[in-house]
Motif scaffolding. Sequence first.
Motif, PDB file in Angstrom:
ATOM      1  N   SER A   1     -11.757  74.595  79.538  1.00  0.00           N
ATOM      2  CA  SER A   1     -10.953  73.778  80.555  1.00  0.00           C
ATOM      3  C   SER A   1     -10.134  72.820  79.646  1.00  0.00           C
ATOM      4  O   SER A   1     -10.594  72.529  78.491  1.00  0.00           O
ATOM      5  N   PRO A   2      -9.149  72.000  80.154  1.00  0.00           N
ATOM      6  CA  PRO A   2      -8.365  71.108  79.353  1.00  0.00           C
ATOM      7  C   PRO A   2      -9.009  69.910  78.595  1.00  0.00           C
ATOM      8  O   PRO A   2      -8.717  69.457  77.651  1.00  0.00           O
ATOM      9  N   ASN A   3     -10.285  69.612  79.483  1.00  0.00           N
ATOM     10  CA  ASN A   3     -11.198  68.603  78.804  1.00  0.00           C
ATOM     11  C   ASN A   3     -11.970  69.027  77.693  1.00  0.00           C
ATOM     12  O   ASN A   3     -12.390  67.844  76.974  1.00  0.00           O
ATOM     13  N   GLN A   4     -11.779  70.235  77.364  1.00  0.00           N
ATOM     14  CA  GLN A   4     -12.440  70.741  75.942  1.00  0.00           C
ATOM     15  C   GLN A   4     -11.641  70.722  74.892  1.00  0.00           C
ATOM     16  O   GLN A   4     -11.910  71.161  73.717  1.00  0.00           O
ATOM     17  N   THR A   5     -10.447  70.361  75.070  1.00  0.00           N
ATOM     18  CA  THR A   5      -9.357  70.121  74.059  1.00  0.00           C
ATOM     19  C   THR A   5      -9.944  69.003  73.106  1.00  0.00           C
ATOM     20  O   THR A   5     -10.112  68.056  73.568  1.00  0.00           O
ATOM     21  N   SER A   6     -10.121  69.286  71.708  1.00  0.00           N
ATOM     22  CA  SER A   6     -10.750  68.617  70.727  1.00  0.00           C
ATOM     23  C   SER A   6     -10.701  69.195  69.556  1.00  0.00           C
ATOM     24  O   SER A   6     -10.158  70.107  69.278  1.00  0.00           O
ATOM     25  N   LEU A   7     -11.142  68.425  68.647  1.00  0.00           N
ATOM     26  CA  LEU A   7     -11.546  68.753  67.243  1.00  0.00           C
ATOM     27  C   LEU A   7     -12.769  69.157  67.100  1.00  0.00           C
ATOM     28  O   LEU A   7     -13.776  68.375  67.356  1.00  0.00           O
ATOM     29  N   TYR A   8     -13.160  70.248  66.554  1.00  0.00           N
ATOM     30  CA  TYR A   8     -14.762  70.777  66.585  1.00  0.00           C
ATOM     31  C   TYR A   8     -15.148  70.827  65.084  1.00  0.00           C
ATOM     32  O   TYR A   8     -14.516  71.557  64.374  1.00  0.00           O
ATOM     33  N   PHE A   9     -16.313  70.397  65.012  1.00  0.00           N
ATOM     34  CA  PHE A   9     -17.074  70.545  63.512  1.00  0.00           C
ATOM     35  C   PHE A   9     -18.312  71.168  63.476  1.00  0.00           C
ATOM     36  O   PHE A   9     -19.164  70.718  64.451  1.00  0.00           O
ATOM     37  N   CYS A  10     -18.478  72.279  62.702  1.00  0.00           N
ATOM     38  CA  CYS A  10     -19.895  72.541  62.668  1.00  0.00           C
ATOM     39  C   CYS A  10     -20.455  72.121  61.386  1.00  0.00           C
ATOM     40  O   CYS A  10     -19.802  71.768  60.577  1.00  0.00           O
ATOM     41  N   ALA A  11     -21.841  71.867  61.435  1.00  0.00           N
ATOM     42  CA  ALA A  11     -22.471  71.183  60.177  1.00  0.00           C
ATOM     43  C   ALA A  11     -23.875  71.914  60.010  1.00  0.00           C
ATOM     44  O   ALA A  11     -24.400  72.170  60.926  1.00  0.00           O
ATOM     45  N   SER A  12     -24.218  71.674  58.878  1.00  0.00           N
ATOM     46  CA  SER A  12     -25.705  72.192  58.519  1.00  0.00           C
ATOM     47  C   SER A  12     -26.298  71.172  57.387  1.00  0.00           C
ATOM     48  O   SER A  12     -25.283  70.416  56.548  1.00  0.00           O
ATOM     49  N   ARG A  13     -27.462  71.472  57.274  1.00  0.00           N
ATOM     50  CA  ARG A  13     -28.258  70.605  56.174  1.00  0.00           C
ATOM     51  C   ARG A  13     -29.572  70.993  56.146  1.00  0.00           C
ATOM     52  O   ARG A  13     -30.085  71.825  57.032  1.00  0.00           O
ATOM     53  N   ARG A  14     -30.192  70.684  55.000  1.00  0.00           N
ATOM     54  CA  ARG A  14     -31.819  71.134  54.673  1.00  0.00           C
ATOM     55  C   ARG A  14     -32.548  70.013  55.602  1.00  0.00           C
ATOM     56  O   ARG A  14     -32.028  68.950  55.871  1.00  0.00           O
ATOM     57  N   ILE A  15     -33.831  70.915  55.904  1.00  0.00           N
ATOM     58  CA  ILE A  15     -34.758  69.506  56.762  1.00  0.00           C
ATOM     59  C   ILE A  15     -35.607  69.055  55.644  1.00  0.00           C
ATOM     60  O   ILE A  15     -36.616  69.428  55.688  1.00  0.00           O
ATOM     61  N   VAL A  16     -35.095  68.007  55.101  1.00  0.00           N
ATOM     62  CA  VAL A  16     -35.705  67.313  53.914  1.00  0.00           C
ATOM     63  C   VAL A  16     -35.314  65.855  54.170  1.00  0.00           C
ATOM     64  O   VAL A  16     -34.359  65.665  54.368  1.00  0.00           O
ATOM     65  N   GLN A  17     -36.196  64.861  53.559  1.00  0.00           N
ATOM     66  CA  GLN A  17     -35.764  63.692  53.547  1.00  0.00           C
ATOM     67  C   GLN A  17     -34.524  63.299  53.090  1.00  0.00           C
ATOM     68  O   GLN A  17     -33.966  63.521  52.032  1.00  0.00           O
ATOM     69  N   GLY A  18     -33.734  62.604  53.837  1.00  0.00           N
ATOM     70  CA  GLY A  18     -32.458  62.271  53.536  1.00  0.00           C
ATOM     71  C   GLY A  18     -31.272  63.062  53.350  1.00  0.00           C
ATOM     72  O   GLY A  18     -30.335  62.639  52.658  1.00  0.00           O
ATOM     73  N   SER A  19     -31.546  64.232  53.776  1.00  0.00           N
ATOM     74  CA  SER A  19     -30.423  65.089  53.235  1.00  0.00           C
ATOM     75  C   SER A  19     -29.313  64.962  54.190  1.00  0.00           C
ATOM     76  O   SER A  19     -29.314  64.397  55.355  1.00  0.00           O
ATOM     77  N   GLU A  20     -28.353  65.211  53.509  1.00  0.00           N
ATOM     78  CA  GLU A  20     -26.847  64.860  53.991  1.00  0.00           C
ATOM     79  C   GLU A  20     -26.296  66.119  54.836  1.00  0.00           C
ATOM     80  O   GLU A  20     -26.697  67.155  54.601  1.00  0.00           O
ATOM     81  N   ALA A  21     -25.599  65.975  55.836  1.00  0.00           N
ATOM     82  CA  ALA A  21     -24.951  67.034  56.636  1.00  0.00           C
ATOM     83  C   ALA A  21     -23.524  67.467  55.835  1.00  0.00           C
ATOM     84  O   ALA A  21     -22.835  66.785  55.493  1.00  0.00           O
ATOM     85  N   PHE A  22     -23.452  68.839  55.794  1.00  0.00           N
ATOM     86  CA  PHE A  22     -22.270  69.371  55.313  1.00  0.00           C
ATOM     87  C   PHE A  22     -21.307  69.844  56.402  1.00  0.00           C
ATOM     88  O   PHE A  22     -21.823  70.806  57.292  1.00  0.00           O
ATOM     89  N   PHE A  23     -20.203  69.635  56.365  1.00  0.00           N
ATOM     90  CA  PHE A  23     -19.087  69.984  57.409  1.00  0.00           C
ATOM     91  C   PHE A  23     -18.409  70.864  57.140  1.00  0.00           C
ATOM     92  O   PHE A  23     -17.890  71.196  55.818  1.00  0.00           O
ATOM     93  N   GLY A  24     -18.022  71.739  58.265  1.00  0.00           N
ATOM     94  CA  GLY A  24     -16.859  72.858  58.144  1.00  0.00           C
ATOM     95  C   GLY A  24     -15.497  71.983  58.075  1.00  0.00           C
ATOM     96  O   GLY A  24     -15.496  70.750  58.295  1.00  0.00           O
ATOM     97  N   GLN A  25     -14.436  72.898  58.054  1.00  0.00           N
ATOM     98  CA  GLN A  25     -13.198  72.258  57.898  1.00  0.00           C
ATOM     99  C   GLN A  25     -12.847  71.861  59.334  1.00  0.00           C
ATOM    100  O   GLN A  25     -11.641  71.133  59.065  1.00  0.00           O
ATOM    101  N   GLY A  26     -13.188  71.959  60.256  1.00  0.00           N
ATOM    102  CA  GLY A  26     -12.830  71.726  61.742  1.00  0.00           C
ATOM    103  C   GLY A  26     -12.185  72.928  62.336  1.00  0.00           C
ATOM    104  O   GLY A  26     -11.401  73.514  61.623  1.00  0.00           O
ATOM    105  N   THR A  27     -12.202  72.806  63.496  1.00  0.00           N
ATOM    106  CA  THR A  27     -11.347  73.727  64.575  1.00  0.00           C
ATOM    107  C   THR A  27     -10.666  72.817  65.512  1.00  0.00           C
ATOM    108  O   THR A  27     -11.255  72.302  66.301  1.00  0.00           O
ATOM    109  N   ARG A  28      -9.167  73.129  65.429  1.00  0.00           N
ATOM    110  CA  ARG A  28      -8.634  72.181  66.411  1.00  0.00           C
ATOM    111  C   ARG A  28      -8.294  72.948  67.652  1.00  0.00           C
ATOM    112  O   ARG A  28      -7.487  74.207  67.408  1.00  0.00           O
ATOM    113  N   LEU A  29      -8.837  72.793  68.757  1.00  0.00           N
ATOM    114  CA  LEU A  29      -8.803  73.229  70.148  1.00  0.00           C
ATOM    115  C   LEU A  29      -7.781  73.010  71.082  1.00  0.00           C
ATOM    116  O   LEU A  29      -8.017  71.774  71.370  1.00  0.00           O
ATOM    117  N   THR A  30      -6.838  73.472  71.575  1.00  0.00           N
ATOM    118  CA  THR A  30      -5.941  73.292  72.628  1.00  0.00           C
ATOM    119  C   THR A  30      -6.228  74.120  73.879  1.00  0.00           C
ATOM    120  O   THR A  30      -6.015  75.135  73.588  1.00  0.00           O
TER     121      THR A  30
END
Lengths: 113, 118
Positions: free
Chosen positions: A82-111
């Motif tokens: 639906s139009p209210n799902q128009t947005s910039l979407y990011f996928c992210a991943s990380r290890r499950i360890v202390q203090g791990s940062e998330a790595f992001f994809g480049q983004g998907t711009r959906l209209t």
Amino acid sequence: EAQVTQNPRYLITVTGKKLTVTCSQNMNHEYMSWYRQDPGLGLRQIYYSMNVEVTDKGDVPEGYKVSRKEKRNFPLILESPSPNQTSLYFCASRRIVQGSEAFFGQGTRLTVV
Amino acid sequence: AQKITQTQPGMFVQEKEAVTLDCTYDTSDQSYGLFWYKQPSSGEMIFLIYQGSYDEQNATEGRYSLNFQKARKSANLVISASQLGDSAMYFCAMREDILTGGGNKLTFGTGTQLKVEL
């Protein structure tokens, strides 16, 4: 190169037409998640997965589905966009360890029109 | 519920000057982590720096440092010697339950748009 890859980068679609945004990571991360970014709201989590076949809702899951059949892939499915799902979407991943940062994809711009 | 507040929608700084981007947070958890990400106009999210709630020293990464004041619940990002390439949106984020590596989502602030001028 360690990375999170999203496809497509840009997508224009019509209301009600099912679509899938793919996400793949090559870092063997256990944790993957999807966010949407809207002006003035920052990023908000849609769904997340702690491991294969384990998924759960984030803050804004309505209208979205995910699956985690393989460790590296975490597709986002919009069954009836639906139009209210128009947005910039990011996928992210990380290890499950202390203090791990998330790595992001480049983004998907959906209209959705 | 965890919350991140960034009160500066936009900031200007002159090249080679230092700039501080504000971030305050709210959480009832004792174990949490604070992150800063940079988003240039091309849109990707770039991890800059991390501070754990139990870390005694303020985190530093090159020209980035995190001014962590636990009692005041603030985690300001300091960029020294600003460069034109630092012009971007900057997001502060927090994750609870950081010690086990678990926890869940990153909670983001609304961001600060930084413009570096000549």
